[in-house]
Write a protein that holds these residues in place. Structure first.
Motif, PDB file in Angstrom:
ATOM      1  N   PHE A  79       0.747  -1.263   0.130  1.00  0.00           N
ATOM      2  CA  PHE A  79      -0.168   0.127   0.012  1.00  0.00           C
ATOM      3  C   PHE A  79       0.848   1.309   0.079  1.00  0.00           C
ATOM      4  N   ASP A  80       0.424   2.240  -0.537  1.00  0.00           N
ATOM      5  CA  ASP A  80       1.032   3.579  -0.784  1.00  0.00           C
ATOM      6  C   ASP A  80       0.125   4.660   0.188  1.00  0.00           C
ATOM      7  N   ASN A  81       0.721   5.661   0.313  1.00  0.00           N
ATOM      8  CA  ASN A  81       0.072   6.835   0.966  1.00  0.00           C
ATOM      9  C   ASN A  81      -0.798   6.368   2.255  1.00  0.00           C
ATOM     10  N   PHE A  82      -0.380   5.424   3.044  1.00  0.00           N
ATOM     11  CA  PHE A  82      -1.057   4.977   4.345  1.00  0.00           C
ATOM     12  C   PHE A  82      -1.191   5.979   5.249  1.00  0.00           C
ATOM     13  N   MET A  83      -2.495   6.359   5.595  1.00  0.00           N
ATOM     14  CA  MET A  83      -2.850   7.063   6.509  1.00  0.00           C
ATOM     15  C   MET A  83      -3.438   6.487   7.865  1.00  0.00           C
ATOM     16  N   PRO A  84      -2.721   6.062   9.004  1.00  0.00           N
ATOM     17  CA  PRO A  84      -3.361   5.285   9.893  1.00  0.00           C
ATOM     18  C   PRO A  84      -4.393   6.384  10.602  1.00  0.00           C
ATOM     19  N   LEU A  85      -5.467   5.697  11.263  1.00  0.00           N
ATOM     20  CA  LEU A  85      -6.538   6.146  12.099  1.00  0.00           C
ATOM     21  C   LEU A  85      -6.615   5.519  13.298  1.00  0.00           C
ATOM     22  N   ALA A  86      -6.642   6.319  14.188  1.00  0.00           N
ATOM     23  CA  ALA A  86      -6.510   5.583  15.763  1.00  0.00           C
ATOM     24  C   ALA A  86      -8.026   5.767  16.404  1.00  0.00           C
ATOM     25  N   GLY A  87      -8.180   4.943  17.286  1.00  0.00           N
ATOM     26  CA  GLY A  87      -9.152   4.928  18.506  1.00  0.00           C
ATOM     27  C   GLY A  87     -10.533   4.709  18.031  1.00  0.00           C
ATOM     28  N   ASP A  88     -11.254   4.233  19.028  1.00  0.00           N
ATOM     29  CA  ASP A  88     -12.775   4.015  18.782  1.00  0.00           C
ATOM     30  C   ASP A  88     -13.633   5.215  19.071  1.00  0.00           C
ATOM     31  N   ARG A  89     -13.201   6.269  19.667  1.00  0.00           N
ATOM     32  CA  ARG A  89     -14.215   7.365  20.069  1.00  0.00           C
ATOM     33  C   ARG A  89     -15.026   7.144  21.242  1.00  0.00           C
ATOM     34  N   ALA A  90     -14.552   6.268  21.880  1.00  0.00           N
ATOM     35  CA  ALA A  90     -15.330   5.841  23.080  1.00  0.00           C
ATOM     36  C   ALA A  90     -14.602   5.489  24.240  1.00  0.00           C
ATOM     37  N   PHE A  91     -13.259   4.811  24.171  1.00  0.00           N
ATOM     38  CA  PHE A  91     -12.716   4.420  25.175  1.00  0.00           C
ATOM     39  C   PHE A  91     -11.125   4.271  25.015  1.00  0.00           C
ATOM     40  N   ALA A  92     -10.517   3.540  24.032  1.00  0.00           N
ATOM     41  CA  ALA A  92      -9.167   3.620  23.860  1.00  0.00           C
ATOM     42  C   ALA A  92      -8.936   3.395  22.372  1.00  0.00           C
ATOM     43  N   ASP A  93      -7.460   3.400  21.923  1.00  0.00           N
ATOM     44  CA  ASP A  93      -7.002   3.102  20.884  1.00  0.00           C
ATOM     45  C   ASP A  93      -6.171   1.624  20.916  1.00  0.00           C
ATOM     46  N   ASP A  94      -6.940   0.663  20.566  1.00  0.00           N
ATOM     47  CA  ASP A  94      -6.556  -0.788  20.871  1.00  0.00           C
ATOM     48  C   ASP A  94      -5.353  -1.094  19.463  1.00  0.00           C
ATOM     49  N   GLN A  95      -4.106  -1.588  20.022  1.00  0.00           N
ATOM     50  CA  GLN A  95      -2.983  -1.575  18.953  1.00  0.00           C
ATOM     51  C   GLN A  95      -2.942  -2.997  18.370  1.00  0.00           C
ATOM     52  N   ALA A  96      -3.836  -3.805  18.940  1.00  0.00           N
ATOM     53  CA  ALA A  96      -3.771  -5.240  18.173  1.00  0.00           C
ATOM     54  C   ALA A  96      -4.440  -4.966  16.791  1.00  0.00           C
ATOM     55  N   ILE A  97      -5.469  -3.803  16.638  1.00  0.00           N
ATOM     56  CA  ILE A  97      -6.046  -3.972  15.465  1.00  0.00           C
ATOM     57  C   ILE A  97      -5.566  -2.461  14.805  1.00  0.00           C
ATOM     58  N   LEU A  98      -5.125  -2.406  13.592  1.00  0.00           N
ATOM     59  CA  LEU A  98      -4.653  -1.357  13.089  1.00  0.00           C
ATOM     60  C   LEU A  98      -5.432  -1.020  11.635  1.00  0.00           C
ATOM     61  N   GLY A  99      -5.527   0.304  11.076  1.00  0.00           N
ATOM     62  CA  GLY A  99      -6.078   0.568  10.118  1.00  0.00           C
ATOM     63  C   GLY A  99      -6.016   1.892   9.779  1.00  0.00           C
ATOM     64  N   GLY A 100      -6.409   2.346   8.304  1.00  0.00           N
ATOM     65  CA  GLY A 100      -6.492   3.587   7.860  1.00  0.00           C
ATOM     66  C   GLY A 100      -6.952   3.533   6.272  1.00  0.00           C
ATOM     67  N   PHE A 101      -6.640   5.021   5.821  1.00  0.00           N
ATOM     68  CA  PHE A 101      -6.593   5.006   4.340  1.00  0.00           C
ATOM     69  C   PHE A 101      -5.382   4.630   3.709  1.00  0.00           C
ATOM     70  N   ALA A 102      -5.546   3.961   2.462  1.00  0.00           N
ATOM     71  CA  ALA A 102      -4.454   3.864   1.542  1.00  0.00           C
ATOM     72  C   ALA A 102      -4.608   3.740   0.304  1.00  0.00           C
ATOM     73  N   THR A 103      -3.553   3.546  -0.582  1.00  0.00           N
ATOM     74  CA  THR A 103      -3.861   3.267  -1.814  1.00  0.00           C
ATOM     75  C   THR A 103      -3.202   1.821  -2.319  1.00  0.00           C
ATOM     76  N   LEU A 104      -3.923   1.129  -2.984  1.00  0.00           N
ATOM     77  CA  LEU A 104      -3.491  -0.187  -3.508  1.00  0.00           C
ATOM     78  C   LEU A 104      -3.797  -0.165  -5.061  1.00  0.00           C
ATOM     79  N   GLY A 105      -2.417  -0.065  -5.864  1.00  0.00           N
ATOM     80  CA  GLY A 105      -2.413  -0.042  -7.342  1.00  0.00           C
ATOM     81  C   GLY A 105      -2.987   1.426  -7.509  1.00  0.00           C
ATOM     82  N   GLU A 106      -3.937   1.631  -8.150  1.00  0.00           N
ATOM     83  CA  GLU A 106      -4.830   2.936  -8.389  1.00  0.00           C
ATOM     84  C   GLU A 106      -5.882   3.341  -7.724  1.00  0.00           C
ATOM     85  N   ARG A 107      -6.199   2.251  -6.721  1.00  0.00           N
ATOM     86  CA  ARG A 107      -7.336   2.469  -5.921  1.00  0.00           C
ATOM     87  C   ARG A 107      -7.253   2.714  -4.453  1.00  0.00           C
TER      88      ARG A 107
END
Length: 314
Positions: A79-107
């Protein structure tokens, strides 16, 4: 330096002998290139033969190999341009699950996955890939965000299961897993889930109720770990090998049962031996599945997903 599993001892002995001969050749005048080449051929053949007939329990060990690529490796390699997003907006940011916006090829996509960590400190920080409720609520938040912006969702599943601690139960672990599974099924955008190592119990299905579920050749996917199953049925974890066979946890079994849609080949000896090649193969498979889902309307995607899971076992 490759870490060898128990069943790989004969391979380890051959490779150790090759290292010794190379060291001898580097300091002496004796030409032993022929002997080294013979041993290398024997080791390569033994590796291919061994991995060509792995038992379900051996595949489970390979799926758990600490040197297999992790979420951060897939993000860096695919993936290119990975922009991590953190937290559940309720309690905490669990580091066991990560995620964010990214580019896969042209998508543009939303990528979400389990991170186990690759050394002692990072494994503790990521809780060995075992998410708490806030991890699944973060995943829900990211999936809903992807839906709002019309972005496909790609999930990378690699967990032994959701965290079983008291605090997680107090904060609604079962409810969080159920709602995360529901969020997958309600998405109006394409979703592809890849089981890249262990797919354990509800902790895995919460990120894998997708239009297409793909699986590495030596990954495993099951409702409970072989050790847990053995402890229930035989009152001893020593029967884990029998449990793995009975549960049919391998990609090959699950493809035949209709639980998964595609098996992604691994390099000979497993993804941990040639991670760059394995990551590239996974990327090709994910893009192919997303291409196949392109252009489907939101209602059609939801119906496709529901039909897929309702048909399992029918």
């Amino acid at each position: 330096m490759v870490s060898f599993l128990e069943f790989e001892k004969p391979i380890a002995e051959l490779e150790a002998r090759i290292v010794e001969l190379r060291a001898t050749a580097s300091v002496g005048d004796i030409n032993i290139d022929g002997e080294i080449a013979t041993l290398e051929n024997r080791a390569a053949k033994l590796l291919a033969d061994t991995y060509g007939k792995l038992t379900p329990w051996q595949k489970t060990q390979v799926a758990r190999h600490p040197d297999r690529p992790h979420f951060k490796d897939y993000v860096a390699g695919l993936f290119d341009n990975f922009m991590p997003l953190a937290g559940d907006r309720a309690f905490a940011d669990d580091q066991a699950i990560l995620g964010g916006f990214a580019t896969l090829g042209e998508r543009r996509v939303m990528v979400i996955g389990h991170e186990k960590g690759d050394d002692t400190a990072s494994r503790v920080r990521h809780n060995f890939g075992m998410a708490k409720p806030e991890g699944y609520r973060k995943a829900i938040r990211l999936m809903e965000l992807a839906d709002r912006f019309g972005l496909p969702v790609v999930t990378l599943v690699d967990t032994s299961g959701a965290f079983p601690g008291v605090q997680a139960e107090e904060r609604g672990q079962a409810e969080a897993i159920a709602r995360s599974t529901e969020a997958c099924l309600k998405l109006g955008v394409p979703m592809v889930a890849a089981v890249v190592g262990e797919g354990g119990s509800g902790g895995a299905i919460a990120l894998a109720a997708a239009n297409r579920v793909i699986m590495f050749e030596h990954a495993v996917y099951s409702v409970i770990s072989p050790e847990g199953c053995a402890s229930i049925l035989w009152r001893t974890a020593d029967k884990a090998s029998d449990a793995a066979t009975a549960m049919q946890v391998t990609a090959q079994h699950l493809k035949n049962l209709g639980v998964i849609d595609r098996i992604v080949p691994e390099p000979i000896g497993g993804a941990h031996r040639e991670p760059v090649q394995a990551i590239a193969s996974l990327g090709t498979a994910i893009e192919a599945e997303l291409d196949a889902l392109d252009g489907m309307a939101a209602d059609a995607l939801r119906t496709d997903r529901a039909d897929k899971f309702l048909a399992i076992g029918a």
